[in-house]
Design a protein around this motif. Structure first.
Motif, mmCIF file in Angstrom:
data_model
loop_
_atom_site.group_PDB
_atom_site.id
_atom_site.type_symbol
_atom_site.label_atom_id
_atom_site.label_comp_id
_atom_site.label_asym_id
_atom_site.label_seq_id
_atom_site.Cartn_x
_atom_site.Cartn_y
_atom_site.Cartn_z
ATOM 1 N N ALA A 187 -2.411 7.901 81.660
ATOM 2 C CA ALA A 187 -2.446 6.733 80.757
ATOM 3 C C ALA A 187 -2.604 5.481 81.610
ATOM 4 N N ASP A 215 -2.834 1.390 81.193
ATOM 5 C CA ASP A 215 -2.711 0.236 80.296
ATOM 6 C C ASP A 215 -2.771 -1.055 81.090
ATOM 7 N N GLY A 232 0.773 4.465 77.392
ATOM 8 C CA GLY A 232 1.996 4.976 78.033
ATOM 9 C C GLY A 232 3.240 4.806 77.178
ATOM 10 N N LYS A 275 1.474 7.374 84.412
ATOM 11 C CA LYS A 275 1.218 6.124 83.686
ATOM 12 C C LYS A 275 0.992 5.012 84.708
ATOM 13 N N ALA A 299 5.987 3.531 84.194
ATOM 14 C CA ALA A 299 4.610 3.311 84.685
ATOM 15 C C ALA A 299 4.625 2.730 86.094
#
Ligand code: ATP
Ligand SMILES: Nc1ccn([C@H]2C[C@H](O)[C@@H](COP(=O)(O)O)O2)c(=O)n1
Length: 228
Positions: A12, A14, A139, A149, A200
């Motif tokens: 993931a 972001d 995430g 993440k 993350a």
């Protein structure tokens, strides 16, 4: 890893606009033989459909009422990702200013998010070899159990300079203000806002080249795969 076969992995990525999510995710997925999903393109696609069908995007009730109507299909080959709405290729029109200025309002509507999130989870679960999914809430909300993440950041100045380069010399100040406004809307909405997941890895790309960011993420994915 015991038998030398690459392990499927869900990644993931972001972060705010212009931090390099798409460029990095595509390159990492291509390098590691993973699928790739641009979730921003899906929110842009549903926004394009709303605009084309005369829906008042300032009216969340009107947007919610038709959120289930468009058929959005994402192709996940990192070498040539695709996006269609009701069979129409919308890869070009979803990048136009009109859609960019409206996408935050449409993507803040909970019914839109529920619809697109379901689509994203279906795509991720059917990517047999693994996938890199990039967006704002991957995430935190879409794939909270992702193997890795990443949260990309960069200063507003660096992001505006990158975007101005893309837009062939667009005014730096105007570009910076537009980025900041869209980030504030995306981070300030009630339903699954732009946010860094607690687990993350944050990568500040301000002073890194795109190649350095790609190498950093590839290393993190390989470490995760090796530990599986
Ligand atoms: N580390 C970097 N150094 C310089 N330029 C970069 C870097 N990362 C990305 N870029 C460039 O910045 C621009 C924006 O990158 P990209 O589209 O990948 O960002 P993004 O986070 O996906 O943005 P958005 O969320 O708005 O779609 C592209 O032109 C890309 O080539
Ligand atoms: N997971 C996501 C991905 C995107 N959005 C919204 C918010 C963004 O401003 C817009 C366009 O994304 P971009 O193409 O710039 O990456 O889509 C979201 O809410 N959640």
């Amino acid at each position: 890893m015991e038998n030398g076969a690459a392990q499927p992995v869900i990644v993931a990525i972001d972060g705010p606009s212009g931090t390099g999510k798409s460029s990095t995710s595509k390159a990492v997925a291509a390098q590691l033989g993973l699928s790739y999903l641009d979730t921003g393109a899906q929110y842009r696609a549903i926004t394009w459909w709303m605009v084309n069908n005369g829906i008042d995007i300032e009216d969340p009730t009107a947007v919610a009422a038709v959120a289930g109507k468009p058929d959005i299909v994402s192709g996940t080959d990192p070498q040539g990702p695709t996006i269609t709405v009701d069979g129409v290729d919308v890869a070009v029109p979803i990048r136009e200013q009109d859609v960019t200025s409206k996408v935050s309002a449409v993507s803040a509507v909970p019914e839109v998010r529920a619809r697109i999130t379901e689509l994203q989870r279906t795509i991720a679960s059917s990517a047999d070899g693994g996938i890199v999914v990039e967006g704002r809430d991957i995430g935190t909300t879409v794939l909270p159990d992702a193997d890795l993440k990443i949260f990309l950041t960069a200063s507003p100045e660096a992001r505006a300079a990158r975007r101005s380069g893309e837009l062939k010399g667009a005014d730096l100040h105007t570009t910076r203000e537009a980025l900041i406004k869209r980030d504030a809307a995306d981070a300030g909405r009630k339903t699954s806002p732009l946010a860094k997941a607690g687990d993350a890895v944050e990568v500040d790309t301000t002073d890194l080249t795109l190649q350095q960011v790609i190498e950093c993420v590839v290393t993190l994915v390989e470490e995760k795969r090796a530990a599986k």
